[in-house]
Design an enzyme around this catalytic site. Structure first.
Site, PDB file in Angstrom:
ATOM      1  CD1 TRP A  32      -0.602   2.422   2.408  1.00  0.00           C
ATOM      2  CD2 TRP A  32      -2.606   1.913   1.271  1.00  0.00           C
ATOM      3  NE1 TRP A  32      -1.538   3.340   2.590  1.00  0.00           N
ATOM      4  CE2 TRP A  32      -2.834   2.965   1.856  1.00  0.00           C
ATOM      5  CE3 TRP A  32      -3.676   1.339   0.576  1.00  0.00           C
ATOM      6  CZ2 TRP A  32      -3.994   3.821   1.716  1.00  0.00           C
ATOM      7  CZ3 TRP A  32      -4.932   2.374   0.207  1.00  0.00           C
ATOM      8  CH2 TRP A  32      -5.045   3.589   0.823  1.00  0.00           C
ATOM      9  CG  ASP A  35      -0.253  11.499   2.658  1.00  0.00           C
ATOM     10  OD1 ASP A  35      -1.207  10.865   2.053  1.00  0.00           O
ATOM     11  OD2 ASP A  35      -0.231  11.763   3.695  1.00  0.00           O
ATOM     12  CD1 TRP A  59      -2.714   4.439   5.758  1.00  0.00           C
ATOM     13  CD2 TRP A  59      -3.600   4.027   7.234  1.00  0.00           C
ATOM     14  NE1 TRP A  59      -2.315   5.320   6.652  1.00  0.00           N
ATOM     15  CE2 TRP A  59      -2.740   4.926   7.899  1.00  0.00           C
ATOM     16  CE3 TRP A  59      -4.116   2.948   8.735  1.00  0.00           C
ATOM     17  CZ2 TRP A  59      -2.660   5.478   9.151  1.00  0.00           C
ATOM     18  CZ3 TRP A  59      -4.104   3.524   9.777  1.00  0.00           C
ATOM     19  CH2 TRP A  59      -3.186   4.661  10.117  1.00  0.00           C
ATOM     20  CB  SER A  95       2.701  12.558   5.749  1.00  0.00           C
ATOM     21  OG  SER A  95       2.271  11.626   5.023  1.00  0.00           O
TER      22      SER A  95
HETATM   23  C1  FRU Z   1      -2.947  12.167   4.606  1.00  0.00           C
HETATM   24  C2  FRU Z   1      -2.621  11.511   5.987  1.00  0.00           C
HETATM   25  C3  FRU Z   1      -1.518  12.232   6.682  1.00  0.00           C
HETATM   26  C4  FRU Z   1      -0.992  11.473   7.591  1.00  0.00           C
HETATM   27  C5  FRU Z   1      -0.848  10.200   6.688  1.00  0.00           C
HETATM   28  C6  FRU Z   1      -1.069   8.771   7.360  1.00  0.00           C
HETATM   29  O1  FRU Z   1      -3.350  11.332   3.649  1.00  0.00           O
HETATM   30  O2  FRU Z   1      -3.808  11.208   6.551  1.00  0.00           O
HETATM   31  O3  FRU Z   1      -2.167  13.233   7.517  1.00  0.00           O
HETATM   32  O4  FRU Z   1       0.297  11.741   8.190  1.00  0.00           O
HETATM   33  O5  FRU Z   1      -1.862  10.046   5.717  1.00  0.00           O
HETATM   34  O6  FRU Z   1      -0.835   7.806   6.540  1.00  0.00           O
END
Ligand code: FRU
Length: 449
Positions: A32, A35, A59, A95
């Protein structure tokens, strides 16, 4: 943990189903992705990191995947850069971004921690690399916690630091949520990347602009300043902000005395179905390059449901140009040059490029008789319509989302196909529409109007 992940990837990467996997767009070897993270130009190459769960097509257990490219066309996969192996990031390396300081590559990322009672804590951490491949998390982690933040923000949403340098000092814009229930970006500052101070509430949203503004980015293009934010649940307005989570450009300027961003305009970046968490970096000639996750939250994930062993890819990289306070997105020449031409009336099975000059309404159908998508220009709107795709995609939205469109006086469309992806750039990137598509039959491109 990094070794486990790298071992798993090399053992299992040949077991995935490639049916829908794009080749001209960046995707991970297996598992998967969401970002883009840490997009940066370092020692003559672009480095792209990304939210990565190698072990599943859904995820979970967020690592930072890593790849590099000299030309934004060919990407080389590198070993996983970060794994959630410390108490301050045990439930995910979320992220963040990268910056080069003294020929060392620094990463700033969010450690996601789920406490025993189920409550969440998010802290900011640093890691560095001198070879651009192996990363060391610093002893001082976490370098920024909720303790820095003022009362008015909700500190368990505190994530996605984007680091930049201004007048010899480092700054980082970070997403939080304001107690008023709106999105809010805070500004942190540091002289050495290790000790961080709270500087200001950089920008606070309004009620219709959603809560948590994820993945902020601050930069200048041709002397005009911009913020990118990814607001959750920006209120739909006509044909805009139709996806439950939107990605927006905010134009404005920083008042460096008050350290606040004074916003003049808010605009949806892309008008397709799948575009989120865009991040930018500066290329070698000073150009601003942006790339985004070609998906959005709250929708079913087709390759995951079909058990294909992978899910998610990036958009094509786009070079930003500023005209007044409007940004346009140009597909890099090297990317266009690498794509074969699509022929109307023929099949398009892999990456391909169709150039369309417009002098009247026009419509194309892509797929077979019973499983197709449609796109074109009608009544002043450029559109992508997924309603005839057999594999249904739906989401949390309480309104129809199968057709997306943008109002524009269109003269020119650049249409890029690549298996599960469709991107349309209107008038050389004045507007764009980016959508994931999943067609199972013959992929015939036909003009129907
Ligand atoms: C955005 C998000 C970020 C977070 C990440 C977790 O898509 O929700 O805010 O850091 O994905 O995977």
């Amino acid at each position: 943990m990094i070794d486990d992940a790298n071992h798993y990837i090399s053992e299992k990467k040949n077991s995935i189903n490639q049916t829908f996997k794009p080749s001209a767009h960046f995707s991970a070897p297996i598992g998967w992705i969401n970002d883009p993270n840490g997009f940066v130009y370092f020692r003559g190459e672009y480095h792209l990191f990304y939210q990565y769960n190698p072990y599943d097509s859904a995820w979970g257990s967020l690592h930072w995947g890593h790849a590099k490219s000299k030309d934004l066309v060919n990407w080389e996969h590198l070993p996983v850069a970060l794994a959630p192996d410390k108490d301050y990031d045990k439930d995910g390396c979320f992220s963040g971004s990268a910056i080069v300081k003294d020929d060392t590559l620094w990463l700033m990322y969010t450690g996601h921690i789920v406490n025993e009672d189920g409550s969440v804590r998010q802290v900011q951490n640093m890691a560095y690399s001198t070879d651009g491949v192996h990363f060391e998390k610093v002893e001082q982690n976490p370098v920024a916690t909720e303790e820095l933040l003022p009362e008015e923000v909700i500190a368990n949403d505190f994530r996605d630091p984007k680091v930049f340098e201004k007048n010899g000092r480092f700054y980082s814009v970070v997403a939080t949520k304001h107690k008023d229930g709106v999105g809010c970006i805070v500004l942190l500052g540091s002289d050495d990347l290790l000790e961080w101070q709270f500087e200001s509430i950089f920008l606070k949203g309004e009620a219709h602009q959603g809560h948590v503004w994820e993945c902020p980015d601050y930069f200048e293009v041709d002397g005009q300043e911009y913020l990118i934010v990814s607001p959750m649940q920006y209120q739909k307005s006509g044909d805009d902000f139709v996806n439950i989570n939107s990605n927006i450009f905010v134009s404005g300027h920083v008042d460096w005395e008050k350290k606040i961003f004074v916003a003049d305009s808010f605009k949806e970046i892309d008008h397709g179905h799948d575009f989120y968490a865009a991040q930018s970096t500066q290329g070698p000639a000073g150009e601003r390059v942006m790339i985004a996750w070609m998906h959005t939250w709250g929708r079913n994930i087709v390759p995951h449901e079909l058990d294909h062993g992978w899910a998610g890819n990036m958009t094509l990289p786009r070079i930003l140009h500023s005209n007044g306070n409007q940004l346009s997105q140009e597909v890099p020449e090297a990317v266009l040059a690498s794509l074969p031409k699509a022929q109307v009336g023929e099949r398009v099975d892999g990456p391909a490029y169709l150039d369309v000059k417009i002098d009247q309404d026009i419509a194309f159908r892509f797929g077979d008789e019973s499983d197709y998508i449609e796109f074109g220009y009608q009544d002043g709107l450029v559109y992508i319509d997924r309603s005839h795709q057999k594999i249904e995609i739906s989401g949390e939205e309480k309104w129809p989302t199968s057709r997306r469109s943008v109002a524009i006086d269109a003269q020119h469309l650049q249409v890029i196909f690549d298996r599960n992806t469709l991107e349309i750039f209107v008038n050389d990137g004045q507007e764009s529409l980016t959508s994931a598509i999943y067609l199972q039959g013959e992929k015939l491109l036909q003009q129907v109007k």
